[in-house]
Scaffold this motif. Structure first.
Motif, PDB file in Angstrom:
ATOM      1  N   SER A 190       0.834  -1.215   0.000  1.00  0.00           N
ATOM      2  CA  SER A 190       0.000   0.000   0.000  1.00  0.00           C
ATOM      3  C   SER A 190       0.865   1.260   0.000  1.00  0.00           C
ATOM      4  N   TYR A 191       2.118   1.143   0.422  1.00  0.00           N
ATOM      5  CA  TYR A 191       3.063   2.262   0.294  1.00  0.00           C
ATOM      6  C   TYR A 191       4.097   1.972  -0.787  1.00  0.00           C
ATOM      7  N   LEU A 192       4.732   0.800  -0.678  1.00  0.00           N
ATOM      8  CA  LEU A 192       5.925   0.544  -1.495  1.00  0.00           C
ATOM      9  C   LEU A 192       5.613  -0.126  -2.840  1.00  0.00           C
ATOM     10  N   THR A 193       5.074   0.656  -3.775  1.00  0.00           N
ATOM     11  CA  THR A 193       4.977   0.185  -5.157  1.00  0.00           C
ATOM     12  C   THR A 193       6.373   0.305  -5.765  1.00  0.00           C
ATOM     13  N   ALA A 194       6.538  -0.221  -6.961  1.00  0.00           N
ATOM     14  CA  ALA A 194       7.858  -0.138  -7.608  1.00  0.00           C
ATOM     15  C   ALA A 194       8.289   1.326  -7.767  1.00  0.00           C
ATOM     16  N   GLU A 195       7.353   2.177  -8.160  1.00  0.00           N
ATOM     17  CA  GLU A 195       7.716   3.594  -8.371  1.00  0.00           C
ATOM     18  C   GLU A 195       8.093   4.288  -7.065  1.00  0.00           C
ATOM     19  N   GLU A 211      20.072   5.851 -10.935  1.00  0.00           N
ATOM     20  CA  GLU A 211      19.371   6.072 -12.198  1.00  0.00           C
ATOM     21  C   GLU A 211      18.177   5.121 -12.219  1.00  0.00           C
ATOM     22  N   VAL A 212      17.012   5.644 -12.604  1.00  0.00           N
ATOM     23  CA  VAL A 212      15.811   4.801 -12.623  1.00  0.00           C
ATOM     24  C   VAL A 212      15.267   4.733 -14.056  1.00  0.00           C
ATOM     25  N   PHE A 213      15.088   3.503 -14.544  1.00  0.00           N
ATOM     26  CA  PHE A 213      14.444   3.316 -15.851  1.00  0.00           C
ATOM     27  C   PHE A 213      12.950   3.146 -15.632  1.00  0.00           C
ATOM     28  N   ASN A 214      12.139   3.873 -16.393  1.00  0.00           N
ATOM     29  CA  ASN A 214      10.683   3.694 -16.298  1.00  0.00           C
ATOM     30  C   ASN A 214      10.237   2.636 -17.308  1.00  0.00           C
ATOM     31  N   LYS A 215       8.925   2.416 -17.357  1.00  0.00           N
ATOM     32  CA  LYS A 215       8.405   1.315 -18.165  1.00  0.00           C
ATOM     33  C   LYS A 215       8.806   1.441 -19.641  1.00  0.00           C
ATOM     34  N   SER A 216       8.742   2.667 -20.205  1.00  0.00           N
ATOM     35  CA  SER A 216       9.033   2.752 -21.639  1.00  0.00           C
ATOM     36  C   SER A 216      10.516   2.466 -21.907  1.00  0.00           C
ATOM     37  N   ILE A 241      19.252   1.510 -10.932  1.00  0.00           N
ATOM     38  CA  ILE A 241      20.707   1.327 -11.003  1.00  0.00           C
ATOM     39  C   ILE A 241      21.371   2.254  -9.981  1.00  0.00           C
ATOM     40  N   MET A 242      22.093   1.648  -9.063  1.00  0.00           N
ATOM     41  CA  MET A 242      22.822   2.429  -8.055  1.00  0.00           C
ATOM     42  C   MET A 242      24.314   2.253  -8.329  1.00  0.00           C
ATOM     43  N   GLU A 243      25.077   3.303  -8.107  1.00  0.00           N
ATOM     44  CA  GLU A 243      26.513   3.162  -8.356  1.00  0.00           C
ATOM     45  C   GLU A 243      27.332   3.942  -7.335  1.00  0.00           C
ATOM     46  N   TRP A 244      28.364   3.283  -6.836  1.00  0.00           N
ATOM     47  CA  TRP A 244      29.353   3.933  -5.960  1.00  0.00           C
ATOM     48  C   TRP A 244      30.694   3.736  -6.640  1.00  0.00           C
ATOM     49  N   LYS A 245      31.274   4.855  -7.073  1.00  0.00           N
ATOM     50  CA  LYS A 245      32.536   4.756  -7.820  1.00  0.00           C
ATOM     51  C   LYS A 245      33.519   5.798  -7.304  1.00  0.00           C
ATOM     52  N   PRO A 246      34.216   5.476  -6.212  1.00  0.00           N
ATOM     53  CA  PRO A 246      35.167   6.446  -5.671  1.00  0.00           C
ATOM     54  C   PRO A 246      36.442   6.478  -6.513  1.00  0.00           C
ATOM     55  N   ALA A 247      37.136   7.615  -6.479  1.00  0.00           N
ATOM     56  CA  ALA A 247      38.360   7.769  -7.279  1.00  0.00           C
ATOM     57  C   ALA A 247      39.434   6.770  -6.842  1.00  0.00           C
ATOM     58  N   ASN A 248      39.409   6.381  -5.570  1.00  0.00           N
ATOM     59  CA  ASN A 248      40.459   5.485  -5.060  1.00  0.00           C
ATOM     60  C   ASN A 248      40.059   4.003  -5.080  1.00  0.00           C
ATOM     61  N   PRO A 291      36.791   1.952  -0.653  1.00  0.00           N
ATOM     62  CA  PRO A 291      37.439   2.199  -1.945  1.00  0.00           C
ATOM     63  C   PRO A 291      37.189   1.077  -2.959  1.00  0.00           C
ATOM     64  N   ILE A 292      35.926   0.832  -3.250  1.00  0.00           N
ATOM     65  CA  ILE A 292      35.607  -0.161  -4.273  1.00  0.00           C
ATOM     66  C   ILE A 292      34.541   0.410  -5.198  1.00  0.00           C
ATOM     67  N   HIS A 293      34.609  -0.009  -6.453  1.00  0.00           N
ATOM     68  CA  HIS A 293      33.604   0.398  -7.433  1.00  0.00           C
ATOM     69  C   HIS A 293      32.516  -0.670  -7.438  1.00  0.00           C
ATOM     70  N   ILE A 294      31.296  -0.281  -7.123  1.00  0.00           N
ATOM     71  CA  ILE A 294      30.217  -1.261  -7.012  1.00  0.00           C
ATOM     72  C   ILE A 294      28.913  -0.697  -7.577  1.00  0.00           C
ATOM     73  N   ILE A 295      28.160  -1.605  -8.189  1.00  0.00           N
ATOM     74  CA  ILE A 295      26.897  -1.225  -8.832  1.00  0.00           C
ATOM     75  C   ILE A 295      25.783  -2.104  -8.270  1.00  0.00           C
ATOM     76  N   GLY A 296      24.636  -1.524  -8.015  1.00  0.00           N
ATOM     77  CA  GLY A 296      23.481  -2.294  -7.545  1.00  0.00           C
ATOM     78  C   GLY A 296      22.360  -2.222  -8.576  1.00  0.00           C
ATOM     79  N   LEU A 297      21.800  -3.370  -8.943  1.00  0.00           N
ATOM     80  CA  LEU A 297      20.706  -3.402  -9.920  1.00  0.00           C
ATOM     81  C   LEU A 297      19.451  -3.976  -9.264  1.00  0.00           C
ATOM     82  N   VAL A 298      18.347  -3.271  -9.393  1.00  0.00           N
ATOM     83  CA  VAL A 298      17.097  -3.747  -8.798  1.00  0.00           C
ATOM     84  C   VAL A 298      15.935  -3.654  -9.791  1.00  0.00           C
ATOM     85  N   PRO A 299      15.516  -4.793 -10.345  1.00  0.00           N
ATOM     86  CA  PRO A 299      14.284  -4.807 -11.125  1.00  0.00           C
ATOM     87  C   PRO A 299      13.119  -4.899 -10.128  1.00  0.00           C
TER      88      PRO A 299
END
Ligand code: BES
Ligand code: ZN
Ligand code: ZN
Length: 484
Positions: A170-175, A193-198, A223-230, A286-294
């Motif tokens: 009732s609160y947490l829809t995908a959007e 970054e969030v991709f919508n349906k289209s 898409i979540m991203e943490w990319k520190p210079a080090n 100090p790690i480059h990491i990406i999170g993906l959530v469909p």
């Protein structure tokens, strides 16, 4: 998080105290003669936790376990902290300090257990003020400021994951989920970054779109991203989380009585990914990491996908749907296929994927399997023991893959009656391969169906969403950050 955890360079002798020791002989705090006699007699009666009420202050003395395995000693400290949290709150204590003659690791584990036990999800109570715990501040004396701040951040991230799991549809829809992730990204410093349906349609994420067909609410791909210079890694680590914000089973409606009651937890894997991204960026690892959530609901609406349908997935493979309740693998498949574009060092997915995982090992751990080098899988298992978010590796033999051969499509989304957690994993593996059917990256799959949600409050892991996996991944990636 409802609790502040702070580092104490000097102990406040006047406030409430929790003193950890290995025996009455190594008590650091000063006790009166009567108190010392009392503590000694309690310990000899095998009471390891002694409460001394000095009226102006409460002192708890905990004799820690003398097990030879330090991971077990730490876990027992977390579990004891649960009892102390209950007592402090019933005494209406606002703060407490933790000290003692034991290792900093043990003091931290106790503090972690205490803070996690103090977690509450009160959003939907109209009398929250009356229900809120009195305990607000935990001071740790005897560990470094850096260690204490790490514990504080990982507890905070675990509570973030718990909050997300506890939120109903009732609160947490995908959007809404995407909005919450964006807000967290701003607060913690990771990019979102969030991709919508289209956009999802243009990417041809057929699995995610098929599962979403029965739902009035659109899907999102986050898409979540943490990319520190080090960053120590050239190729990124990728985390993928199942974000089914509600699982009815779809047209193959859930057959088990009451099993739908808690299916808001079906985004638990993705909540862990969000929590892990939060703490990794908070701690500036100090790690480059990406999170993906469909993310989507799975519902039997008007246009819902049905058994017999053949779906073309993001990687071009076709899948015959034989049970719409096996939806997690459909949306994860697209995310795993999408992950190839990052040329990852390692991909770990987390999902409340199968009842089979729950039936196999209950709520004592999560099940892992994969194609990553055994040494990497062992590192994760080791982090599992250290955080007591335990991981048990299951076989990933190709023979299990025979079960998902289809008569009319490349594969089907349903295996046989046995080893359901492994056939689900073998399904996912297809989407981790390149065009030549070689592994596109090293891969570990974690089935957290047994541990993401607890029906009753047994210990510091809480009731409902457990936030499991955040501490595990933080430990694993903290070690990766140090290694290279
Ligand atoms: N979300 C469920 C799995 C689950 C079960 C999560 C219990 C948490 C607690 C998943 O989508 C599901 O329904 N799996 C089916 C797959 C089957 C139809 C092949 C299952 O495990 O029964
Ligand atoms: Zn399902
Ligand atoms: Zn599901």
């Amino acid at each position: 998080m409802n609790t502040t955890i702070k580092h104490l360079s000097k102990l406040n002798e006047k406030g409430n105290l929790i003193v950890l020791c290995t025996s009455e002989k190594d008590l650091t705090h000063s006790f009166s003669k009567e108190e010392s006699t009392y503590i000694k007699s309690q310990f000899s009666l095998k009471t390891d936790l002694v409460h001394i009420n000095r009226l102006h202050q409460h002192v708890f003395v905990l004799k820690v376990s003398d097990h030879k395995d330090q991971n077990i000693v730490k876990e027992k400290a977390r579990i004891s902290a649960f009892g102390v949290a209950k007592q402090l709150n019933s005494l209406k204590a606002k703060e407490t300090s933790i000290t003692g003659s034991v290792s900093s690791e043990l003091l931290l584990a106790f503090g972690e257990g205490l803070a996690l036990s103090n977690y509450q999800f009160l959003k939907y109570f109209s009398d929250k003020e009356e229900r809120i715990n009195s305990l607000k501040v935990i001071g740790i004396h005897g560990a470094s400021a850096k260690e204490v701040s790490s514990i504080s951040m990982v507890v905070d991230a675990t509570c973030i994951a718990r909050d997300l799991v506890n939120e109903p549809l009732s609160y947490l829809t995908a959007e809404q989920y995407s909005e919450d992730i964006k807000k967290l990204g701003k607060a913690k410093g990771f990019k979102v970054e969030v991709f919508n349906k289209s956009k999802i349609e243009s990417l041809k994420m057929g699995g995610l779109l098929a599962v979403n067909l029965g739902s009035p609410n659109p899907p999102t791909f986050n898409i979540m991203e943490w990319k520190p210079a080090n960053a120590v890694n050239k190729k990124p680590y990728v985390l993928v989380g199942k974000g089914v914000v509600y699982d009815t089973g779809g047209v193959s409606l859930k057959p088990t009585a009451n099993s739908m009651d808690y299916m808001k937890c079906d985004m638990g894997g993705s909540a862990t990914v969000v929590g892990a991204m939060s703490v990794i960026s908070d701690a500036k690892l100090p790690i480059h990491i990406i999170g993906l959530v469909p993310a989507t609901e799975n519902r039997p609406g008007g246009n819902a996908y049905v058994p017999g349908d053949v779906i073309t997935m993001h990687n071009g493979m076709t899948v015959e749907v034989l049970n719409t309740d096996a939806e997690g693998r459909m949306i994860l498949a697209d995310a795993l296929s999408y992950a190839r574009k990052y040329k990852p060092e390692l991909v770990i997915d987390l999902a409340t994927l199968t009842g089979a995982a729950l039936r196999a090992i209950g709520d004592q751990g999560m099940i892992s399997m994969g194609t990553a080098d055994q040494s990497v899988q062992d590192e994760l298992i080791e982090s599992g023991y250290s955080t007591y978010e335990r991981v048990v590796q299951f076989p990933f033999w190709d023979e299990y893959g025979e079960q998902i051969k289809s008569k009319i499509a490349d594969i089907k989304n349903l295996g046989g009656p046995e080893a359901g957690m492994i056939t689900a994993g073998k399904f996912l593996e297809h989407f981790t391969l390149d065009e030549k059917k070689n592994p596109a990256y090293p891969y570990i799959h974690l089935d957290i169906a047994g541990v993401a949600y607890h029906h009753s409050e047994k210990n510091y892991r809480g009731v409902e969403g457990s936030g499991v996996g955040v501490r595990l991944l933080f430990d694993f990636f903290s070690k990766k950050a140090k290694k290279k």
